[in-house]
Design a protein around this motif. Structure first.
Motif, short mmCIF file in Angstrom:
data_model
loop_
_atom_site.label_atom_id
_atom_site.label_comp_id
_atom_site.label_asym_id
_atom_site.label_seq_id
_atom_site.Cartn_x
_atom_site.Cartn_y
_atom_site.Cartn_z
N PHE A 95 0.85 -1.21 0.00
CA PHE A 95 0.00 0.00 0.00
C PHE A 95 0.88 1.26 0.00
N LYS A 96 1.98 1.19 0.78
CA LYS A 96 2.86 2.37 0.89
C LYS A 96 3.57 2.64 -0.44
N HIS A 97 4.05 1.58 -1.09
CA HIS A 97 4.73 1.79 -2.38
C HIS A 97 3.75 2.25 -3.45
N ALA A 114 -4.00 -5.53 21.16
CA ALA A 114 -5.05 -5.45 20.12
C ALA A 114 -6.27 -4.84 20.80
N SER A 115 -7.24 -4.39 19.99
CA SER A 115 -8.50 -3.92 20.58
C SER A 115 -9.23 -5.12 21.19
N ALA A 116 -10.12 -4.83 22.17
CA ALA A 116 -10.70 -5.89 23.00
C ALA A 116 -11.40 -6.97 22.19
N GLY A 117 -12.04 -6.60 21.09
CA GLY A 117 -12.77 -7.58 20.28
C GLY A 117 -11.88 -8.66 19.68
N LYS A 118 -10.58 -8.46 19.69
CA LYS A 118 -9.66 -9.44 19.10
C LYS A 118 -8.94 -10.29 20.15
N HIS A 119 -9.33 -10.13 21.43
CA HIS A 119 -8.57 -10.84 22.47
C HIS A 119 -8.79 -12.35 22.44
N ASP A 141 -5.54 -4.48 25.88
CA ASP A 141 -6.36 -3.59 25.04
C ASP A 141 -5.69 -2.23 24.97
N TYR A 142 -5.06 -1.94 23.82
CA TYR A 142 -4.28 -0.70 23.73
C TYR A 142 -5.17 0.54 23.77
N ARG A 143 -6.48 0.36 23.55
CA ARG A 143 -7.37 1.52 23.58
C ARG A 143 -7.72 1.93 25.00
N SER A 179 12.35 -2.64 16.09
CA SER A 179 11.34 -1.83 15.43
C SER A 179 11.33 -2.12 13.94
N LEU A 180 10.14 -2.29 13.40
CA LEU A 180 9.99 -2.59 11.97
C LEU A 180 9.72 -1.33 11.16
N VAL A 181 9.72 -0.20 11.84
CA VAL A 181 9.43 1.06 11.15
C VAL A 181 10.77 1.73 10.86
N LEU A 225 14.84 -4.08 8.34
CA LEU A 225 14.02 -4.36 7.16
C LEU A 225 14.15 -5.85 6.88
N VAL A 226 13.05 -6.46 6.51
CA VAL A 226 13.11 -7.89 6.18
C VAL A 226 14.00 -8.11 4.96
N ASP A 227 14.64 -9.29 4.94
CA ASP A 227 15.62 -9.60 3.89
C ASP A 227 15.35 -11.03 3.41
N ARG A 261 -6.97 -2.59 9.90
CA ARG A 261 -7.75 -3.34 10.90
C ARG A 261 -7.73 -4.85 10.63
N THR A 262 -6.95 -5.30 9.67
CA THR A 262 -6.99 -6.72 9.28
C THR A 262 -6.57 -7.63 10.44
N THR A 263 -7.31 -8.72 10.59
CA THR A 263 -6.91 -9.78 11.53
C THR A 263 -6.29 -10.88 10.68
N1 LIG Z 1 10.63 -3.48 8.57
C1 LIG Z 1 10.10 -4.46 7.85
O1 LIG Z 1 10.79 -5.15 7.14
C2 LIG Z 1 8.62 -4.72 7.94
C3 LIG Z 1 8.13 -5.98 7.55
C4 LIG Z 1 6.76 -6.23 7.68
C5 LIG Z 1 5.91 -5.23 8.15
N2 LIG Z 1 6.43 -4.02 8.49
C6 LIG Z 1 5.55 -2.96 9.00
O2 LIG Z 1 4.95 -3.43 10.20
C7 LIG Z 1 3.66 -2.83 10.32
C8 LIG Z 1 2.63 -3.93 10.61
O3 LIG Z 1 2.49 -4.76 9.47
P1 LIG Z 1 1.31 -5.82 9.42
O4 LIG Z 1 1.45 -6.58 8.15
O5 LIG Z 1 1.25 -6.57 10.69
O6 LIG Z 1 0.04 -4.82 9.33
P2 LIG Z 1 -1.51 -5.14 9.42
O7 LIG Z 1 -1.75 -6.60 9.22
O8 LIG Z 1 -2.21 -4.20 8.51
O9 LIG Z 1 -1.89 -4.75 10.92
C9 LIG Z 1 -3.25 -4.69 11.23
C10 LIG Z 1 -3.42 -4.86 12.74
O10 LIG Z 1 -2.87 -3.74 13.42
C11 LIG Z 1 -3.60 -3.59 14.62
N3 LIG Z 1 -3.40 -2.24 15.15
C12 LIG Z 1 -3.56 -1.07 14.52
N4 LIG Z 1 -3.23 -0.04 15.34
C13 LIG Z 1 -2.84 -0.61 16.52
C14 LIG Z 1 -2.36 -0.09 17.76
N5 LIG Z 1 -2.22 1.22 17.94
N6 LIG Z 1 -2.01 -0.96 18.73
C15 LIG Z 1 -2.14 -2.29 18.54
N7 LIG Z 1 -2.60 -2.85 17.40
C16 LIG Z 1 -2.94 -2.02 16.40
C17 LIG Z 1 -5.03 -3.88 14.21
O11 LIG Z 1 -5.74 -4.36 15.34
P3 LIG Z 1 -7.00 -3.52 15.90
O12 LIG Z 1 -8.04 -3.61 14.82
O13 LIG Z 1 -7.31 -4.21 17.16
O14 LIG Z 1 -6.51 -2.10 16.05
C18 LIG Z 1 -4.89 -4.94 13.11
O15 LIG Z 1 -5.18 -6.24 13.56
C19 LIG Z 1 3.42 -2.04 9.04
O16 LIG Z 1 3.73 -0.68 9.25
C20 LIG Z 1 4.40 -2.65 8.07
O17 LIG Z 1 4.76 -1.78 7.02
C21 LIG Z 1 7.75 -3.75 8.38
#
Ligand SMILES: NC(=O)c1ccc[n+]([C@@H]2O[C@H](COP(=O)([O-])OP(=O)(O)OC[C@H]3O[C@@H](n4cnc5c(N)ncnc54)[C@H](OP(=O)(O)O)[C@@H]3O)[C@@H](O)[C@H]2O)c1
Length: 316
Positions: free
Chosen positions: A50-52, A180-185, A198-200, A238-240, A262-264, A306-308
């Motif tokens: 999505f970012k690219h 995660a939000s409570a609905g996903k516990h 529950d981070y909220r 950190s993955l960010v 970054l993943v490799d 919001r994907t699970t």
């Molecule tokens: N550095 C790297 O190589 C690398 C590799 C992979 C991914 N990433 C990064 O890692 C991040 C996560 O990737 P992903 O694939 O896991 O994303 P994702 O599947 O889109 O993550 C969605 C989940 O994030 C949860 N969420 C959103 N805000 C939250 C918060 N404040 N606290 C806790 N949970 C929260 C949502 O749960 P709720 O609905 O309960 O909020 C949802 O289940 C992305 O930014 C991605 O770009 C980096």
């Protein structure tokens, strides 16, 4: 003259929202030495897609075909690519970031990007695993060396990376706290989380202590605040990639480790992931599948954040 073989792919000519994605016909690639040509059966979607799509990121200006996750069948092998033969079922991650192009009917990549797909793992599940599992594997085993009994905090534990990270940490014998939000516990408990948060409602930095490893999928102030829940000598991965400058300085001050990664692409990591999947210790949750042609709809669903589990494109 030889007839040029073509294939369907999801491409874009401009940066923008999901609507910029369109299905095109392009020339089918041929494997070069040490490469394989894979007929893609399923390919996961990741936030990096999505970012690219929106900003170009590492790839700059389009046109380009996104996608790094592949599960499929080897169609042809290049000179010297002795690991596989046509007909082998494989899965893997294209070299990140410049090996992109999985959102298509065929891809070429170094043979070692792939491993054999376990027979009990279908293409949709196999296509969901590579990028998120390699990320979690590299973070938790190479950067942090999670060991039995250690306390691991996983932010966004229900997301693509989070839900496989939980299972990898559990397979290594850790005690896992996941946000995660409570609905996903209930989902979190089902995949092995010992302590859902529950981070909220609850500030993790107040509620959690004595953690050995934090997997930070969120960035921003979460990176620095995560350092404060660590035991001396603990690690935040950190993955960010870009974030506050004070992440490393604050880690030094506190006597802990701050890592950004970054993943490799990683053959031995993929072998470990295949083994965990074969043993039933790593099972991706598939939130939804989409036909390749509906990639724009899939992007729109994914970027809600919001994907699970995982969204997967299926290539018929
Ligand atoms: N550095 C790297 O190589 C690398 C590799 C992979 C991914 N990433 C990064 O890692 C991040 C996560 O990737 P992903 O694939 O896991 O994303 P994702 O599947 O889109 O993550 C969605 C989940 O994030 C949860 N969420 C959103 N805000 C939250 C918060 N404040 N606290 C806790 N949970 C929260 C949502 O749960 P709720 O609905 O309960 O909020 C949802 O289940 C992305 O930014 C991605 O770009 C980096």
């Amino acid at each position: 003259m030889d007839r040029v073989e073509t294939m369907r792919a999801i491409s874009q000519d401009v940066l923008g929202g999901p609507e910029v994605l369109r299905e095109v016909r392009v020339e089918r690639p041929a494997p070069r030495p040490n490469e394989v040509l894979v007929r893609v059966r399923a390919t996961g979607l990741n936030p990096t897609d999505f970012k690219h799509r929106a900003r170009g990121g590492f790839l700059g200006e389009p046109p380009f075909v996104l996608g790094w996750d592949v599960s499929g069948t080897v169609e042809a092998v290049g000179v010297g690519a002795a690991l596989f033969a046509p007909g082998d079922e494989v899965f893997g991650m294209l070299p990140y970031p410049f090996g992109h192009g999985a959102h298509a009917e065929y891809v070429t990549a170094p043979a070692r990007a792939f491993v054999r797909k376990p027979a009990g793992l279908d293409h949709v599940r196999a296509g969901a695993l590579p990028l998120v599992s390699l990320t979690a594997w590299q973070a938790l085993t190479e950067q942090a060396d999670v060991r039995p009994g250690q306390r691991v905090l996983i932010h966004a534990a229900a997301g693509g990376v989070g839900h496989v990270a939980v299972q990898i940490a559990k397979a290594r014998g850790a005690y896992v706290i996941g946000t995660a939000s409570a609905g996903k516990h209930e989902f979190l408990r089902g995949i092995g989380v010992d302590e859902p948060l529950d981070y909220r409602e609850t500030d993790f930095a107040q509620a959690v202590r004595e953690v050995d490893v934090v997997l930070d999928t969120l960035g921003g102030d979460v990176s620095v605040r995560s350092l404060r829940v660590l035991r001396p000598g603990g690690t935040v991965v950190s993955l960010v990639p870009a974030g506050p400058d004070d992440f490393r300085q604050e880690a030094e001050r506190l006597g802990v480790r701050a890592v950004r990664m970054l993943v490799d692409a990683d053959h031995s990591g993929m072998r470990a992931i295949a083994q965990l999947a074969e043993e039933g210790r790593l099972r991706p949750t598939i939130a939804r599948t989409f036909p390749l042609a509906d990639a724009a709809e899939a992007h729109a669903a994914g970027e809600t954040g919001r994907t699970t589990g995982k969204l997967v494109l299926v290539v018929d």
